[in-house]
Design a protein around this motif. Structure first.
Motif, mmCIF file in Angstrom:
data_model
loop_
_atom_site.group_PDB
_atom_site.id
_atom_site.type_symbol
_atom_site.label_atom_id
_atom_site.label_comp_id
_atom_site.label_asym_id
_atom_site.label_seq_id
_atom_site.Cartn_x
_atom_site.Cartn_y
_atom_site.Cartn_z
ATOM 1 N N UNK A 70 0.829 -1.198 0.000
ATOM 2 C CA UNK A 70 0.000 0.000 0.000
ATOM 3 C C UNK A 70 0.865 1.250 0.000
ATOM 4 N N UNK A 71 1.967 1.214 0.725
ATOM 5 C CA UNK A 71 2.876 2.361 0.718
ATOM 6 C C UNK A 71 3.450 2.582 -0.677
ATOM 7 N N UNK A 72 3.755 1.496 -1.386
ATOM 8 C CA UNK A 72 4.258 1.617 -2.753
ATOM 9 C C UNK A 72 3.196 2.242 -3.653
ATOM 10 N N UNK A 73 1.943 1.828 -3.500
ATOM 11 C CA UNK A 73 0.867 2.438 -4.279
ATOM 12 C C UNK A 73 0.722 3.915 -3.921
ATOM 13 N N UNK A 74 0.872 4.219 -2.643
ATOM 14 C CA UNK A 74 0.743 5.599 -2.180
ATOM 15 C C UNK A 74 1.826 6.495 -2.788
ATOM 16 N N UNK A 75 3.004 5.927 -3.045
ATOM 17 C CA UNK A 75 4.110 6.683 -3.630
ATOM 18 C C UNK A 75 4.004 6.813 -5.151
ATOM 19 N N UNK A 76 3.122 6.043 -5.756
ATOM 20 C CA UNK A 76 2.937 6.094 -7.194
ATOM 21 C C UNK A 76 2.472 7.511 -7.564
ATOM 22 N N UNK A 77 3.177 8.181 -8.503
ATOM 23 C CA UNK A 77 2.834 9.573 -8.847
ATOM 24 C C UNK A 77 1.385 9.763 -9.277
ATOM 25 N N UNK A 78 0.831 8.770 -9.925
ATOM 26 C CA UNK A 78 -0.556 8.885 -10.386
ATOM 27 C C UNK A 78 -1.548 8.685 -9.242
ATOM 28 N N UNK A 79 -1.185 7.866 -8.247
ATOM 29 C CA UNK A 79 -2.113 7.537 -7.167
ATOM 30 C C UNK A 79 -1.905 8.347 -5.894
ATOM 31 N N UNK A 80 -0.743 8.942 -5.722
ATOM 32 C CA UNK A 80 -0.467 9.654 -4.465
ATOM 33 C C UNK A 80 -1.493 10.745 -4.152
ATOM 34 N N UNK A 81 -2.000 11.494 -5.147
ATOM 35 C CA UNK A 81 -3.022 12.487 -4.807
ATOM 36 C C UNK A 81 -4.302 11.849 -4.240
ATOM 37 N N UNK A 82 -4.612 10.651 -4.708
ATOM 38 C CA UNK A 82 -5.803 9.949 -4.223
ATOM 39 C C UNK A 82 -5.622 9.573 -2.761
ATOM 40 N N UNK A 83 -4.463 9.018 -2.418
ATOM 41 C CA UNK A 83 -4.200 8.657 -1.028
ATOM 42 C C UNK A 83 -4.188 9.896 -0.137
ATOM 43 N N UNK A 84 -3.697 11.002 -0.660
ATOM 44 C CA UNK A 84 -3.677 12.254 0.109
ATOM 45 C C UNK A 84 -5.106 12.721 0.382
ATOM 46 N N UNK A 85 -5.990 12.587 -0.613
ATOM 47 C CA UNK A 85 -7.403 12.947 -0.422
ATOM 48 C C UNK A 85 -8.020 12.095 0.687
ATOM 49 N N UNK A 86 -7.684 10.801 0.702
ATOM 50 C CA UNK A 86 -8.231 9.905 1.717
ATOM 51 C C UNK A 86 -7.715 10.303 3.098
ATOM 52 N N UNK A 87 -6.431 10.644 3.187
ATOM 53 C CA UNK A 87 -5.867 11.067 4.467
ATOM 54 C C UNK A 87 -6.550 12.330 4.972
ATOM 55 N N UNK A 88 -6.826 13.258 4.056
ATOM 56 C CA UNK A 88 -7.446 14.528 4.447
ATOM 57 C C UNK A 88 -8.932 14.360 4.758
ATOM 58 N N UNK A 89 -9.622 13.571 3.952
ATOM 59 C CA UNK A 89 -11.073 13.489 4.069
ATOM 60 C C UNK A 89 -11.596 12.290 4.819
ATOM 61 N N UNK A 90 -10.746 11.315 5.061
ATOM 62 C CA UNK A 90 -11.143 10.151 5.852
ATOM 63 C C UNK A 90 -12.069 9.195 5.135
#
Length: 135
Positions: free
Chosen positions: A8-28
Motif C-alpha cells: 500500500x505504501x508503494x501504491x501511495x508513492x505512485x505519482x498517479x495515485x499519491x493524490x488519491x491517497x492524500x485525499x483519503x488522508x485529508x477526508x477520511x
C-alpha cells in the motif's frame, strides 16, 4: 501484514495515485467511500496492484491474487482507524484532568488510555491500568 502495508505504501508513492491517497488522508472514510464508488479509479488501482504478465500482485504477495478492491478499502479504513485512535490517545494523555478511555468493543471493556492527570490522581501508572477493566 507487513507486505500488504509495504504494498500500500508503494501504491501511495505512485505519482498517479499519491493524490488519491492524500485525499483519503485529508477526508477520511467519507472520501474513501466516494472514491471507492468510482469504478474507473478502482480498475486503475486494480491494474496497478496486479502484474498482468505474471498474474501476481506486484510487491504485495507472491501468490495467486486474492486481494480485491474491497480488501484495499478495508486496509485504508483500518489505517485510518489506527491513526484516529493514536491521535485520540495522544490527546488524552495531555489533558489537564483525570480521564480514562475504555473500549466497549473488547470483552470486559478494558482501559485503552488515560491522562497523566489520572496517573497523578489515582497513583496508578498507565502501564498498570491499560488492558484492565476499571472496576
Amino acid at each position: 501484514g507487513g507486505r500488504m502495508h509495504d504494498g500500500l505504501l508503494a501504491l501511495e508513492r505512485d505519482p498517479e495515485l499519491s493524490p488519491i491517497f492524500e485525499k483519503i488522508k485529508q477526508g477520511g472514510a467519507e472520501v474513501a467511500l466516494q472514491l471507492y464508488q468510482n469504478e474507473e479509479l478502482m480498475q486503475k488501482l486494480s491494474k496497478k496492484m496486479f502484474d498482468n504478465s505474471s498474474n501476481k500482485l506486484t510487491g504485495l504477495y507472491a501468490q495467486s491474487p486474492k486481494l480485491d478492491v474491497l480488501d484495499l478499502a478495508r486496509m485504508v479504513f483500518q489505517m485510518e482507524e489506527t491513526l484516529v485512535l493514536r491521535a485520540t490517545l495522544d490527546a488524552i494523555r495531555t489533558l489537564p484532568f483525570a480521564v480514562t478511555l475504555a473500549d466497549p468493543s473488547i470483552e470486559d471493556c478494558p482501559l485503552i488510555g488515560c491522562s497523566e492527570a489520572f496517573e497523578e490522581l489515582s497513583g496508578y501508572e498507565q502501564s498498570e491500568v491499560l488492558g484492565r477493566n476499571c472496576r
